[in-house]
Scaffold this active site. Structure first.
Site, PDB file in Angstrom:
ATOM      1  N   LYS A 116     -13.385  -1.530   6.878  1.00 28.37           N
ATOM      2  CA  LYS A 116     -13.450  -1.063   5.491  1.00 28.37           C
ATOM      3  C   LYS A 116     -14.891  -1.019   4.982  1.00 28.37           C
ATOM      4  CE  LYS A 116      -8.822  -1.791   3.916  1.00 28.37           C
ATOM      5  NZ  LYS A 116      -7.868  -2.236   2.933  1.00 28.37           N
ATOM      6  N   LYS A 200      -5.915   4.525  11.749  1.00 27.76           N
ATOM      7  CA  LYS A 200      -4.562   4.243  11.263  1.00 27.76           C
ATOM      8  C   LYS A 200      -4.255   5.038   9.991  1.00 27.76           C
ATOM      9  CE  LYS A 200      -4.848   0.344   8.120  1.00 27.76           C
ATOM     10  NZ  LYS A 200      -4.045  -0.651   7.469  1.00 27.76           N
ATOM     11  N   LYS A 203      -3.441   4.277   3.001  1.00 31.58           N
ATOM     12  CA  LYS A 203      -3.320   4.738   1.612  1.00 31.58           C
ATOM     13  C   LYS A 203      -4.633   5.289   1.097  1.00 31.58           C
ATOM     14  CE  LYS A 203      -0.736   0.648   0.266  1.00 31.58           C
ATOM     15  NZ  LYS A 203      -1.636  -0.458   0.601  1.00 31.58           N
TER      16      LYS A 203
HETATM   17  N1  AQP Z   1      -0.634   2.738   9.628  1.00 30.68           N
HETATM   18  C1  AQP Z   1       0.165   1.677   9.577  1.00 30.68           C
HETATM   19  N2  AQP Z   1       1.097   1.471  10.531  1.00 30.68           N
HETATM   20  C2  AQP Z   1       1.932   0.391  10.484  1.00 30.68           C
HETATM   21  N3  AQP Z   1       1.888  -0.518   9.480  1.00 30.68           N
HETATM   22  C3  AQP Z   1       0.978  -0.347   8.507  1.00 30.68           C
HETATM   23  N4  AQP Z   1       0.686  -1.046   7.384  1.00 30.68           N
HETATM   24  C4  AQP Z   1      -0.320  -0.436   6.731  1.00 30.68           C
HETATM   25  N5  AQP Z   1      -0.716   0.661   7.372  1.00 30.68           N
HETATM   26  C5  AQP Z   1       0.072   0.750   8.491  1.00 30.68           C
HETATM   27  C6  AQP Z   1       1.380  -2.267   6.979  1.00 30.68           C
HETATM   28  O1  AQP Z   1       1.742  -2.119   5.617  1.00 30.68           O
HETATM   29  C7  AQP Z   1       1.673  -3.398   4.979  1.00 30.68           C
HETATM   30  C8  AQP Z   1       0.946  -3.306   3.675  1.00 30.68           C
HETATM   31  O2  AQP Z   1      -0.385  -3.060   3.842  1.00 30.68           O
HETATM   32  P1  AQP Z   1      -1.368  -3.327   2.629  1.00 30.68           P
HETATM   33  O3  AQP Z   1      -0.936  -2.623   1.424  1.00 30.68           O
HETATM   34  O4  AQP Z   1      -1.614  -4.768   2.475  1.00 30.68           O
HETATM   35  O5  AQP Z   1      -2.708  -2.699   3.086  1.00 30.68           O
HETATM   36  P2  AQP Z   1      -3.249  -2.189   4.417  1.00 30.68           P
HETATM   37  O6  AQP Z   1      -2.711  -2.902   5.603  1.00 30.68           O
HETATM   38  O7  AQP Z   1      -4.724  -2.176   4.271  1.00 30.68           O
HETATM   39  O8  AQP Z   1      -2.616  -0.756   4.371  1.00 30.68           O
HETATM   40  P3  AQP Z   1      -3.246   0.621   4.038  1.00 30.68           P
HETATM   41  O9  AQP Z   1      -2.142   1.596   3.880  1.00 30.68           O
HETATM   42  O10 AQP Z   1      -4.301   0.942   5.029  1.00 30.68           O
HETATM   43  O11 AQP Z   1      -3.862   0.445   2.628  1.00 30.68           O
HETATM   44  P4  AQP Z   1      -5.334   0.583   2.126  1.00 30.68           P
HETATM   45  O12 AQP Z   1      -5.772   1.953   2.544  1.00 30.68           O
HETATM   46  O13 AQP Z   1      -5.199   0.408   0.659  1.00 30.68           O
HETATM   47  O14 AQP Z   1      -6.125  -0.506   2.788  1.00 30.68           O
HETATM   48  C9  AQP Z   1       1.060  -4.370   5.979  1.00 30.68           C
HETATM   49  O15 AQP Z   1       2.096  -5.142   6.566  1.00 30.68           O
HETATM   50  C10 AQP Z   1       0.449  -3.460   6.995  1.00 30.68           C
HETATM   51  O16 AQP Z   1       0.429  -4.068   8.266  1.00 30.68           O
END
Ligand code: AQP
Length: 337
Positions: A116, A200, A203
């Site tokens: 990040k 990956k 969001k």
């Molecule tokens: N691409 C993915 N594949 C499988 N699982 C995923 N998770 C996130 N992206 C994937 C799972 O979703 C849960 C919530 O994640 P989070 O909101 O805590 O943030 P994150 O892991 O950082 O997810 P994002 O979508 O990438 O959000 P941003 O962009 O805001 O950082 C977790 O259980 C994660 O494993």
């Protein structure tokens, strides 16, 4: 299960907008069946959303959307505790104590921070750096034993175990905190971006074409899959041949996850097919699974006061569970009062 602690599941998701297929397959979907076996706490981790730039005007709506996504997917507020993190002060209080237990060297190894922050490390918030410690506090405030997450969060759960272990050792309170275990299941463990099979699905990806949002309609889903990056070869016969073809592998994994069959079984059905034909079938499958969830989310979001009431009720239950743990922590570290 660790030590003598009762099994308890904790997991959460950040209200950072655009909940997507990866969040659903990697996390929420796995939460549902756990409700049959365990006491479960599913949190909207709004304090984590402050670790990157955020818009205060949209945070409340994003928080309600995540709560609605949980419920629309089948998390039952009568059986599981659903609330937003900032309503329960125990998370912040315990995070401070655990910040003083965790070591800088441990945090330096966290790959999510590196991903990040990129080259911009010095300009990141201290909160983003300490994010995994707050996550450890989220889990340990309830002495949770199991944490269902996507593969990308496994390292953070392992850090929570290390922090719990060090707290128990440092203060001579063996078994005070359980050592939480990650639960990572199924072929939807890590869903990749539709634009780049090596990143990956996220969001916060600026391109909306990189992900299928839970609220996308049938046309948007079909269009995103049509435009999804692929390679010029037809689908292979054997799973092994997906190696080195990350985009093909990702689309097959999504199909496998939604149809609840192994990747090889999907290939058996589509061997030799061109991507255009496969993508059509994939869109249909994904639309059939996501459209009922999107419709239920819209219904729930039409009554924000009811969502707020449920989050309030969940927060009260969470506070009651965390209170004795925090009282014990205060005593163990030597605080007066
Ligand atoms: N691409 C993915 N594949 C499988 N699982 C995923 N998770 C996130 N992206 C994937 C799972 O979703 C849960 C919530 O994640 P989070 O909101 O805590 O943030 P994150 O892991 O950082 O997810 P994002 O979508 O990438 O959000 P941003 O962009 O805001 O950082 C977790 O259980 C994660 O494993």
């Amino acid at each position: 299960m660790s030590g003598s602690h009762n099994s308890l599941v904790f997991s959460g998701m950040q209200p950072t907008g655009n909940l997507h297929l990866g969040n659903y397959l990697g996390a929420i979907r796995n939460w549902l069946k756990l409700q049959d076996q365990y006491r479960c706490i599913y949190c909207v981790v709004d304090m984590h959303a402050l670790t990157v730039d955020h818009d205060p005007k949209s945070l409340a709506q994003a928080t309600r959307e995540v709560a609605a996504a949980y419920m629309a997917s089948g998390v039952d507020p009568k059986r599981s505790i659903i609330f937003n993190q900032s309503q329960v002060a125990a998370h912040a209080e315990l995070a401070w104590v655990l910040n003083c237990v965790a070591r800088i060297g441990w945090l330096n190894r966290m790959t999510q921070f590196k991903d990040k922050a990129g080259k911009n490390r010095e300009a990141m918030s201290v909160g983003l750096y300490a994010y995994p410690v707050l996550m450890a506090a989220d889990i340990l405030a309830y002495r949770a034993t199991h944490v269902p997450v996507g593969d990308d969060q496994k390292q953070h759960v392992e850090l929570a175990r290390d922090i719990a272990q060090k707290f128990n050792n440092d203060f001579g309170v063996a078994d005070f905190f359980p050592l939480p275990e990650p639960i990572i299941q199924g072929p939807g463990m890590r869903i990749m971006s539709l634009r780049d099979g090596t990143a990956k699905m996220s969001k916060s990806d600026p391109s909306d074409y990189s992900r299928i949002n839970l609220t996308d309609d049938a046309d948007a889903i079909a269009q995103k899959f049509r435009k999804a990056k692929t390679d010029p070869h037809p689908l292979p016969e054997a799973e092994k041949e997906l190696e080195g073809r990350p985009e093909a592998d990702n689309l097959i994994s999504i199909y496998a996850a939604f149809s609840e069959q192994p990747k090889q079984a999907v290939l058996d059905g589509f061997r030799g097919a061109q991507f255009s034909a496969f993508k059509g079938a994939l869109s249909e499958l994904v639309v059939s699974k996501l459209s009922p969830i999107a419709a239920e989310m819209r219904r729930l979001l039409a009554d924000p006061a009811e969502i707020d009431r449920l989050l309030h009720k969940g927060a009260e239950e969470a506070r009651a569970l965390a209170a004795p743990v925090i009282a014990d922590v205060r005593r163990v570290v030597g605080f007066v009062g």
